[in-house]
Design an enzyme around this catalytic site. Structure first.
Site, PDB file in Angstrom:
ATOM      1  N   TRP A   6       0.875  -1.179   0.000  1.00  0.00           N
ATOM      2  CA  TRP A   6       0.000   0.000   0.000  1.00  0.00           C
ATOM      3  C   TRP A   6       0.906   1.221   0.000  1.00  0.00           C
ATOM      4  CZ3 TRP A   6      -0.276   3.967   3.716  1.00  0.00           C
ATOM      5  CH2 TRP A   6      -1.174   4.998   3.345  1.00  0.00           C
ATOM      6  N   GLU A  60      -2.925  -2.910  -2.731  1.00  0.00           N
ATOM      7  CA  GLU A  60      -4.082  -2.327  -2.020  1.00  0.00           C
ATOM      8  C   GLU A  60      -4.413  -0.913  -2.495  1.00  0.00           C
ATOM      9  OE1 GLU A  60      -3.360  -2.001   2.179  1.00  0.00           O
ATOM     10  OE2 GLU A  60      -5.425  -1.402   2.630  1.00  0.00           O
ATOM     11  N   LYS A 108      -6.933   2.670  -2.482  1.00  0.00           N
ATOM     12  CA  LYS A 108      -7.606   3.524  -1.498  1.00  0.00           C
ATOM     13  C   LYS A 108      -8.316   4.650  -2.233  1.00  0.00           C
ATOM     14  CE  LYS A 108      -6.680   5.589   2.987  1.00  0.00           C
ATOM     15  NZ  LYS A 108      -5.729   5.723   4.076  1.00  0.00           N
ATOM     16  N   ASP A 155      -9.668  -3.356   1.293  1.00  0.00           N
ATOM     17  CA  ASP A 155      -9.752  -2.826   2.655  1.00  0.00           C
ATOM     18  C   ASP A 155     -11.158  -2.255   2.829  1.00  0.00           C
ATOM     19  OD1 ASP A 155      -9.678  -0.902   4.825  1.00  0.00           O
ATOM     20  OD2 ASP A 155      -7.505  -1.090   4.822  1.00  0.00           O
ATOM     21  N   HIS A 177     -11.716   1.549   2.530  1.00  0.00           N
ATOM     22  CA  HIS A 177     -11.069   2.302   1.454  1.00  0.00           C
ATOM     23  C   HIS A 177     -11.966   2.664   0.279  1.00  0.00           C
ATOM     24  CE1 HIS A 177      -6.574   1.456   2.476  1.00  0.00           C
ATOM     25  NE2 HIS A 177      -7.254   1.950   3.492  1.00  0.00           N
ATOM     26  N   HIS A 190      -8.541  -6.607   4.110  1.00  0.00           N
ATOM     27  CA  HIS A 190      -8.186  -5.840   5.294  1.00  0.00           C
ATOM     28  C   HIS A 190      -9.504  -5.534   5.976  1.00  0.00           C
ATOM     29  CE1 HIS A 190      -3.846  -4.216   4.689  1.00  0.00           C
ATOM     30  NE2 HIS A 190      -3.907  -5.523   4.825  1.00  0.00           N
ATOM     31  N   ASP A 250     -12.878   8.461   8.758  1.00  0.00           N
ATOM     32  CA  ASP A 250     -11.856   7.518   9.215  1.00  0.00           C
ATOM     33  C   ASP A 250     -12.129   6.123   8.683  1.00  0.00           C
ATOM     34  OD1 ASP A 250      -9.664   6.506  10.747  1.00  0.00           O
ATOM     35  OD2 ASP A 250     -11.158   5.610  12.055  1.00  0.00           O
ATOM     36  N   ASP A 264     -10.466   3.419   9.767  1.00  0.00           N
ATOM     37  CA  ASP A 264      -9.763   2.438  10.600  1.00  0.00           C
ATOM     38  C   ASP A 264     -10.304   2.286  12.014  1.00  0.00           C
ATOM     39  OD1 ASP A 264      -7.552   1.630   8.740  1.00  0.00           O
ATOM     40  OD2 ASP A 264      -7.286   3.796   8.723  1.00  0.00           O
ATOM     41  N   ASP A 316      -7.165  -4.544   9.921  1.00  0.00           N
ATOM     42  CA  ASP A 316      -6.457  -3.280   9.720  1.00  0.00           C
ATOM     43  C   ASP A 316      -7.250  -2.140  10.348  1.00  0.00           C
ATOM     44  OD1 ASP A 316      -4.770  -1.313   8.958  1.00  0.00           O
ATOM     45  OD2 ASP A 316      -5.264  -1.351   6.827  1.00  0.00           O
TER      46      ASP A 316
END
Ligand SMILES: C[C@H](O)[C@H](O)[C@@H](O)C(=O)CO
Ligand code: MN
Length: 420
Positions: free
Chosen positions: A187, A228, A230, A261, A264, A288, A296, A298, A328
């Site tokens: 990433w 990965e 995003k 992810d 993402h 992920h 956010d 995460d 993640d």
């Protein structure tokens, strides 16, 4: 929760599921094969152990300052061990390149070698964990302009190409020594806060860099690469070089794994619906597991609709063996070890629920156009006694079941993390 209660509830669950033609023991055995990769960076807020480097950059951010963050390799390993002791099954640890055992020496990213990760491999071997790995293309002066593998300056690109090739070699050696394929994830933070005219230039640069990186051929039995995408990061709101289309195109054209992810994509876009498409065109997928909340990406993973949908898509496609599951997220506002345990348990619960689904019956309703029946059974399945099966699974592995693990984490906080 007492053992007797767990056993009684399990017996009831077993007969309830048997009535629907579901073999609970078989589902538990399948679940037990799911090895989840625990990301080392939750324990120390993505700081790592490079000398003189503790500023987190790359458009990712950890908020909160809950006491007890791991400050050394020993503390971080102890915290991961503690989390693992509260999770049933055999799992993996996902390392980032900035977590090397550098012994206080300044080792730049284009200089890292397997010797800097040997103590991690030895530790993993001793504990029975397997390892995964990540190149670290952020938190570094050569990423400060927001670009790494796509940077217009060939010298900067070359620095990061060298770093990633070294990481792939390290991953290969981890796989060799631990006897389990190491998944290496790439990433990069490359992107721009504001409008970019020459998007093609950056994407062409990234493609060329990846081509050079993959010229070094690794042994597929020892490691696999994944890439990965995003949507945006903090400071890369207007343009991200490694978009979903970019990596999907690159992955399919070059037979590489794609990392999905969960945090993402656009807020209403879900990765669960991408799984059945991608699996038709890529050999395997890396997930992920994360939880996006507004800006956010995460937050700590919980058992929400999307996590359940992800697990259902994988089990319904009979693809458990083609999907690698890693966590993640980074949350510094709560007990960090508790965050791991919540995240892994939630992920396991989602997969167990999916494995206990009356899929055969649901498929048959669907094939017959019985859509009311399909929806009704899906609704009823939500409240089937899957939690009793999960508690039983924990107990059968000698792991504290249900909410009882909370006091164990409180105790560790009192005795260990609060003293840091
Ligand atoms: C620290 C990781 O490399 C990172 O979380 C990456 O996987 C990511 O998701 C960045 O947003
Ligand atoms: Mn990720």
């Amino acid at each position: 929760m007492k053992t007797e209660q767990i056993n009684q509830a399990f017996e009831y669950a077993k007969s309830r599921y048997a009535g629907l033609g579901i073999d609970v023991e078989k589902a538990v055995a399948e679940m037990d094969k799911l090895s989840i990769s625990l990301h080392c960076w939750q324990a120390d807020d993505v700081t790592g152990f490079e000398s003189g480097n503790d500023e987190l950059t790359g458009g990712i951010q950890v908020t909160g300052n809950y006491p007890g963050k791991a400050r050394t390799i020993d503390e971080l390993r102890a915290d991961i061990d503690k989390a693992m002791s509260l999770i049933p099954g055999e799992h993996r640890v996902n390392l980032h390149a900035l977590y090397g055992d550098f012994g206080g020496e300044k080792v730049d990213r284009d200089q890292i070698e397997i010797k800097h990760f040997q103590s991690w491999i030895d530790w993993a071997k001793e504990k029975g964990y397997k390892l995964d790995f990540n190149a670290t293309c952020f938190s570094h002066e050569k990423s400060s302009e927001g670009f790494t593998l796509s940077h217009p300056d060939p010298a900067i690109r070359q620095f990061w190409i060298e770093h990633v090739i070294r990481c792939r070699k390290i991953a290969e050696e981890m796989g060799r020594q631990l006897g389990s394929k190491c998944i290496h994830n790439i990433w990069i933070p490359d992107g721009s806060k504001d409008l970019v005219i020459d998007r093609s230039l950056y994407r062409q640069n990234l493609k060329d860099s990846l081509d050079k990186i993959f010229e070094y051929k690794t042994n597929d039995e020892l490691m696999l690469d994944s890439i990965e995408c995003k949507l945006f990061g903090i400071g890369s709101e207007s343009f991200v070089v490694g978009s979903h289309e970019f990596y999907m195109g690159y992955g399919i054209a070059n037979n590489k794994m794609i990392t999905l992810d969960a945090g993402h994509f656009h807020p209403t876009e879900v990765i669960s619906d991408k799984i059945s498409s991608l699996l038709l065109f890529t050999p395997e997928i890396l997930l992920h597991v994360s939880r996006g909340v507004r800006w956010d990406s995460d937050h700590v993973v919980i058992l929400n609709d999307e996590l359940q949908a992800i697990a259902q898509e994988i089990t319904r496609a009979n693809a458990l063996e083609r999907v690698h599951v890693g966590l993640d997220f980074f949350d510094a506002s709560i007990n960090r070890i508790g965050a791991y345990v919540i995240g892994v348990r939630a992920t396991q619960k989602a997969f167990l629920q999916a494995l206990l689904e009356p899929t055969v019956q649901l498929r048959s309703y669907e094939a017959n156009g019985q859509n009311f029946e399909r929806l009704a059974l899906l609704e009823e399945a939500k409240s089937l006694p899957w939690a009793a099966v999960y508690d039983y699974y924990c107990a059968s592995k000698g792991i504290i079941a249900a909410e009882n693990y909370i006091s164990d984490i409180q105790q560790y906080e009192k005795e260990v993390t609060s003293k840091r």
